[in-house]
Write an enzyme that holds these catalytic residues in place. Structure first.
Site, PDB file in Angstrom:
ATOM      1  CB  SER A  35      -1.070   0.073   1.057  1.00 33.36           C
ATOM      2  OG  SER A  35      -1.881   1.016   1.125  1.00 33.36           O
ATOM      3  CG  ASN A  36      -0.377   4.694  -1.338  1.00 30.27           C
ATOM      4  OD1 ASN A  36      -1.101   5.382  -0.820  1.00 30.27           O
ATOM      5  ND2 ASN A  36      -0.845   3.928  -2.453  1.00 30.27           N
ATOM      6  NE  ARG A  37       5.661   7.281   4.009  1.00 33.15           N
ATOM      7  CZ  ARG A  37       5.637   6.698   5.457  1.00 33.15           C
ATOM      8  NH1 ARG A  37       5.056   6.977   6.303  1.00 33.15           N
ATOM      9  NH2 ARG A  37       7.012   6.089   5.687  1.00 33.15           N
TER      10      ARG A  37
END
Ligand code: C5P
Length: 219
Positions: free
Chosen positions: A29-31
């Site tokens: 995933s990512n921020r």
């Protein structure tokens, strides 16, 4: 923003990250916090639009008057968006879709010593949801993308505008202390005609300004 600015219009928005499952306990995933997309959804509802918000996993509450569909993966987000897009007048892609997903999702938790299964995990590219909507032949909404760039913001964003065949792109600089997971942002709008700086401000303020420009374009 402004009440009534988008009365009678349906606005479809994506927000947040996607999660790409590796196995039942792991994901890529990512921020992304989802704040920009949720701010746009809130402002669009205040402007009188019917708002459909397709959200990845975020810890934000649904703004008043917004219909929210929760998804996890890019492929789930794509399916929800392609179902809703033909009924939308405007599509705004604010989600940070994971570029790649594991080629296979294991049904059981992979062991650390699983050999290549973890250390040599194969990835495949996710569908570009925004480009998919922009390429619709029938009932295509006015299509707006975001471009988060660390450098050459305007040139890189303009390339994306053209490559993905968008009507409008909102570009912003990201880096150590800007962009993701923050309350403020700075946006530059680009379209075929030229560029319109929206300046710096809270995501809420910028959402209102972005929607005012969109409302003007779709009149
Ligand atoms: O190409 P890039 O990922 O920088 O493009 C960003 C824009 O494209 C954003 O509007 C994002 O929501 C959208 N996007 C998408 N599906 C993808 C990748 C990006 O809708 N798989």
């Amino acid at each position: 923003g402004g009440p009534g600015l988008l009365a009678g219009k349906t606005v479809l928005i994506t927000a947040g990250p996607t999660r790409e499952a590796v196995d039942p306990v792991r994901y890529l995933s990512n921020r992304s916090s989802g704040r920009m997309g949720f701010a746009i959804a809130e402002a669009a509802a205040r402007a009188g639009a019917k708002v459909l918000l397709v959200s990845g996993p975020v810890s934000l509450s649904t703004p008043p008057g917004v219909e929210r569909v929760d998804v996890e993966s890019a492929r789930q987000m794509q399916e929800a968006v392609m179902t809703l897009a033909p009924n939308a007048d405007v599509f705004i892609a604010a989600a940070a879709v994971a570029d790649y997903r594991p080629a296979e999702t294991a049904e059981r938790k992979l062991k650390k010593d699983s050999g290549d299964e973890l250390a040599g995990m194969k990835l495949v590219e996710n569908p570009d949801i925004l480009a998919g909507v922009a390429a619709m032949k029938k009932d295509r909404p006015f299509t707006v993308g975001f471009a988060a760039e660390t450098n050459d913001v305007e040139a890189n964003a303009r390339k994306k505008l053209e490559k993905k065949q968008l009507d409008l792109i909102a570009a912003n600089q990201v880096g150590a202390d800007r962009g993701f997971d923050r309350d403020d942002n700075e946006l530059l709008l680009l379209d075929a005609k030229g560029s319109t700086p929206l300046g710096a401000g809270s995501k809420r303020e910028l959402a209102g300004k972005l929607l005012a420009v969109i409302a003007d374009r779709i009149q």
